[in-house]
Scaffold this motif. Structure first.
Motif, PDB file in Angstrom:
ATOM      1  N   MET A 106       0.830  -1.203   0.000  1.00 20.75           N
ATOM      2  CA  MET A 106       0.000   0.000   0.000  1.00 20.75           C
ATOM      3  C   MET A 106       0.871   1.261   0.000  1.00 20.75           C
ATOM      4  N   LEU A 107       1.997   1.212   0.710  1.00 20.82           N
ATOM      5  CA  LEU A 107       2.911   2.356   0.753  1.00 20.82           C
ATOM      6  C   LEU A 107       3.497   2.635  -0.631  1.00 20.82           C
ATOM      7  N   PHE A 108       3.904   1.571  -1.311  1.00 21.70           N
ATOM      8  CA  PHE A 108       4.524   1.768  -2.619  1.00 21.70           C
ATOM      9  C   PHE A 108       3.484   2.170  -3.664  1.00 21.70           C
ATOM     10  N   ALA A 109       2.240   1.736  -3.479  1.00 17.79           N
ATOM     11  CA  ALA A 109       1.169   2.218  -4.345  1.00 17.79           C
ATOM     12  C   ALA A 109       0.921   3.708  -4.099  1.00 17.79           C
ATOM     13  N   GLU A 110       1.004   4.109  -2.831  1.00 20.86           N
ATOM     14  CA  GLU A 110       0.864   5.524  -2.469  1.00 20.86           C
ATOM     15  C   GLU A 110       1.976   6.352  -3.107  1.00 20.86           C
ATOM     16  N   ARG A 111       3.188   5.789  -3.121  1.00 19.68           N
ATOM     17  CA  ARG A 111       4.314   6.508  -3.710  1.00 19.68           C
ATOM     18  C   ARG A 111       4.236   6.558  -5.230  1.00 19.68           C
ATOM     19  N   ALA A 112       3.627   5.539  -5.824  1.00 22.18           N
ATOM     20  CA  ALA A 112       3.529   5.518  -7.288  1.00 22.18           C
ATOM     21  C   ALA A 112       2.740   6.711  -7.804  1.00 22.18           C
ATOM     22  N   ASP A 113       1.784   7.174  -7.000  1.00 27.96           N
ATOM     23  CA  ASP A 113       0.976   8.319  -7.417  1.00 27.96           C
ATOM     24  C   ASP A 113       1.808   9.596  -7.531  1.00 27.96           C
ATOM     25  N   VAL A 114       2.882   9.674  -6.750  1.00 32.47           N
ATOM     26  CA  VAL A 114       3.735  10.869  -6.795  1.00 32.47           C
ATOM     27  C   VAL A 114       5.120  10.539  -7.371  1.00 32.47           C
ATOM     28  N   LYS A 115       5.228   9.356  -7.987  1.00 36.07           N
ATOM     29  CA  LYS A 115       6.443   8.915  -8.676  1.00 36.07           C
ATOM     30  C   LYS A 115       7.669   8.878  -7.748  1.00 36.07           C
ATOM     31  N   ARG A 116       7.461   8.313  -6.564  1.00 29.76           N
ATOM     32  CA  ARG A 116       8.564   8.083  -5.630  1.00 29.76           C
ATOM     33  C   ARG A 116       8.929   6.598  -5.641  1.00 29.76           C
ATOM     34  N   LYS A 117      10.190   6.315  -5.397  1.00 32.44           N
ATOM     35  CA  LYS A 117      10.671   4.935  -5.473  1.00 32.44           C
ATOM     36  C   LYS A 117      10.378   4.177  -4.177  1.00 32.44           C
ATOM     37  N   PRO A 118      10.267   2.829  -4.280  1.00 27.05           N
ATOM     38  CA  PRO A 118      10.214   2.019  -3.056  1.00 27.05           C
ATOM     39  C   PRO A 118      11.583   1.961  -2.383  1.00 27.05           C
ATOM     40  N   ASP A 119      11.617   1.466  -1.153  1.00 21.48           N
ATOM     41  CA  ASP A 119      12.879   1.416  -0.408  1.00 21.48           C
ATOM     42  C   ASP A 119      13.875   0.438  -1.018  1.00 21.48           C
ATOM     43  N   ALA A 122      16.198  -8.657   8.833  1.00 27.62           N
ATOM     44  CA  ALA A 122      17.516  -8.022   8.971  1.00 27.62           C
ATOM     45  C   ALA A 122      18.069  -7.643   7.602  1.00 27.62           C
ATOM     46  N   LEU A 123      17.981  -8.561   6.635  1.00 28.25           N
ATOM     47  CA  LEU A 123      18.473  -8.283   5.282  1.00 28.25           C
ATOM     48  C   LEU A 123      17.649  -7.185   4.618  1.00 28.25           C
ATOM     49  N   SER A 124      16.334  -7.226   4.818  1.00 26.24           N
ATOM     50  CA  SER A 124      15.453  -6.215   4.233  1.00 26.24           C
ATOM     51  C   SER A 124      15.759  -4.825   4.791  1.00 26.24           C
ATOM     52  N   THR A 125      15.952  -4.753   6.117  1.00 21.65           N
ATOM     53  CA  THR A 125      16.253  -3.468   6.748  1.00 21.65           C
ATOM     54  C   THR A 125      17.598  -2.931   6.283  1.00 21.65           C
ATOM     55  N   TYR A 126      18.584  -3.820   6.179  1.00 20.08           N
ATOM     56  CA  TYR A 126      19.904  -3.388   5.715  1.00 20.08           C
ATOM     57  C   TYR A 126      19.852  -2.911   4.266  1.00 20.08           C
ATOM     58  N   ALA A 127      19.131  -3.656   3.419  1.00 23.03           N
ATOM     59  CA  ALA A 127      19.022  -3.267   2.008  1.00 23.03           C
ATOM     60  C   ALA A 127      18.324  -1.921   1.869  1.00 23.03           C
ATOM     61  N   SER A 128      17.296  -1.702   2.687  1.00 23.08           N
ATOM     62  CA  SER A 128      16.579  -0.429   2.661  1.00 23.08           C
ATOM     63  C   SER A 128      17.489   0.721   3.094  1.00 23.08           C
ATOM     64  N   TYR A 129      18.266   0.471   4.147  1.00 23.66           N
ATOM     65  CA  TYR A 129      19.154   1.516   4.662  1.00 23.66           C
ATOM     66  C   TYR A 129      20.316   1.791   3.707  1.00 23.66           C
ATOM     67  N   ALA A 130      20.944   0.703   3.211  1.00 28.44           N
ATOM     68  CA  ALA A 130      22.127   0.855   2.360  1.00 28.44           C
ATOM     69  C   ALA A 130      21.764   1.380   0.974  1.00 28.44           C
ATOM     70  N   GLY A 185      19.485   3.572   0.070  1.00 29.89           N
ATOM     71  CA  GLY A 185      19.336   5.022   0.074  1.00 29.89           C
ATOM     72  C   GLY A 185      18.458   5.559  -1.042  1.00 29.89           C
ATOM     73  N   LEU A 186      17.468   4.751  -1.487  1.00 27.00           N
ATOM     74  CA  LEU A 186      16.606   5.191  -2.579  1.00 27.00           C
ATOM     75  C   LEU A 186      15.590   6.242  -2.133  1.00 27.00           C
ATOM     76  N   VAL A 187      15.297   6.258  -0.837  1.00 23.39           N
ATOM     77  CA  VAL A 187      14.321   7.212  -0.307  1.00 23.39           C
ATOM     78  C   VAL A 187      14.966   7.953   0.856  1.00 23.39           C
ATOM     79  N   HIS A 188      14.781   9.252   0.875  1.00 21.34           N
ATOM     80  CA  HIS A 188      15.359  10.057   1.964  1.00 21.34           C
ATOM     81  C   HIS A 188      14.372  10.167   3.115  1.00 21.34           C
ATOM     82  N   TYR A 189      14.868   9.843   4.308  1.00 20.35           N
ATOM     83  CA  TYR A 189      14.088  10.019   5.530  1.00 20.35           C
ATOM     84  C   TYR A 189      14.852  10.955   6.459  1.00 20.35           C
TER      85      TYR A 189
END
Length: 255
Positions: free
Chosen positions: A34-47, A85-93, A95-99
């Protein structure tokens, strides 16, 4: 007759905690979609890049399915911890989305706590009929991860304007109450990290967490509209805190 009744209550609470934790993977996947569908509306990338994202979600659903049915629960709980753990590391490393830094602390500390919860489950805690001895090393490691999560809560209350204001909006006593919470969470963190009085600390946290979820995380108007946290990202964070509550219930009744 009181003792058997108390044991039955503790067993039911432990089962309820395991029920919540083992189903968390389904909520994580749903909220991410649902988050990535929300981002698709504003053309933002998934993590995570899309090909790896589906593999990650497939692994999460697989582990949650087997844990939910009680099939090799310890092994698949360990697999769920590794997957997250792998998912969190991949999301952090990636850097596709700025938080913002304050949001990173909220997101990654909760992921660490959920990993800790899965390790507690993988140790054999919360099993109704324990056929094999509990693996204390896994439980201790899981408790350390939960302690780190509590330290991050203390850090946020001390250094994050966003988190402090979320509490100040809904608690009486203002700064005095916030500092009291800092002390309480700090003491609970030390208990989890040291392995001393873990059951009592988990019982206290099991009382506090629903209040945090209801009055802090549940304040969607504050987080979504005022702090610009994506709606489904906040819903995912709420689900993760519910999962942490499930892990704490297990430790509070079978720690």
């Amino acid at each position: 007759m009181a003792a058997p009744g108390r044991r039955e209550t503790l067993r039911l609470l432990s089962q309820f905690g395991a029920f919540i934790l083992t189903r968390l993977g389904f909520w994580n996947c749903f909220s991410m979609l649902m988050l990535f569908a929300e981002r698709a509306d504003v053309k933002r990338k998934p993590d995570i890049q899309v090909p790896y994202l589906y593999v990650d979600m497939g692994a999460a659903v697989l582990c949650s399915s087997f844990m939910s049915f009680g099939v090799k629960r310890r092994w698949f709980a360990l697999g769920a911890a590794l997957q997250l753990a792998l998912s969190t590391y991949a999301s952090y490393a990636g850097g596709l989305v700025h938080y913002g830094d304050w949001l990173k602390v909220r997101m990654y500390s909760r992921a660490l706590a959920i990993i800790g919860g899965f390790l507690v489950l993988a140790s054999g805690a919360g099993e109704v009929y324990r056929r094999k001895p509990r693996t204390r090393s896994l439980q201790s490691t899981g408790q350390v991860f939960l302690g780190i999560y509590l330290i991050c809560m203390v850090y946020s209350l001390q250094h994050s304007t966003e988190d402090r204001q979320a509490y100040l909006d809904h608690i009486a006593g203002g700064e005095v109450t916030v500092q009291l919470l800092v002390v309480v969470f700090g003491v609970l963190a030390l208990s989890f990290l040291s392995g001393c009085y873990v059951r009592i600390a988990a019982q206290i946290l099991a009382v506090l967490l629903p209040l945090v979820i209801l009055f802090n995380d549940g304040n969607l108007g504050y987080w979504h509209y005022r702090r610009r946290v994506e709606y489904w990202n906040q819903m995912k964070l709420i689900g993760q805190n519910v999962g942490i509550f499930g892990a704490v219930l297990i430790l509070a009744t079978d720690g």
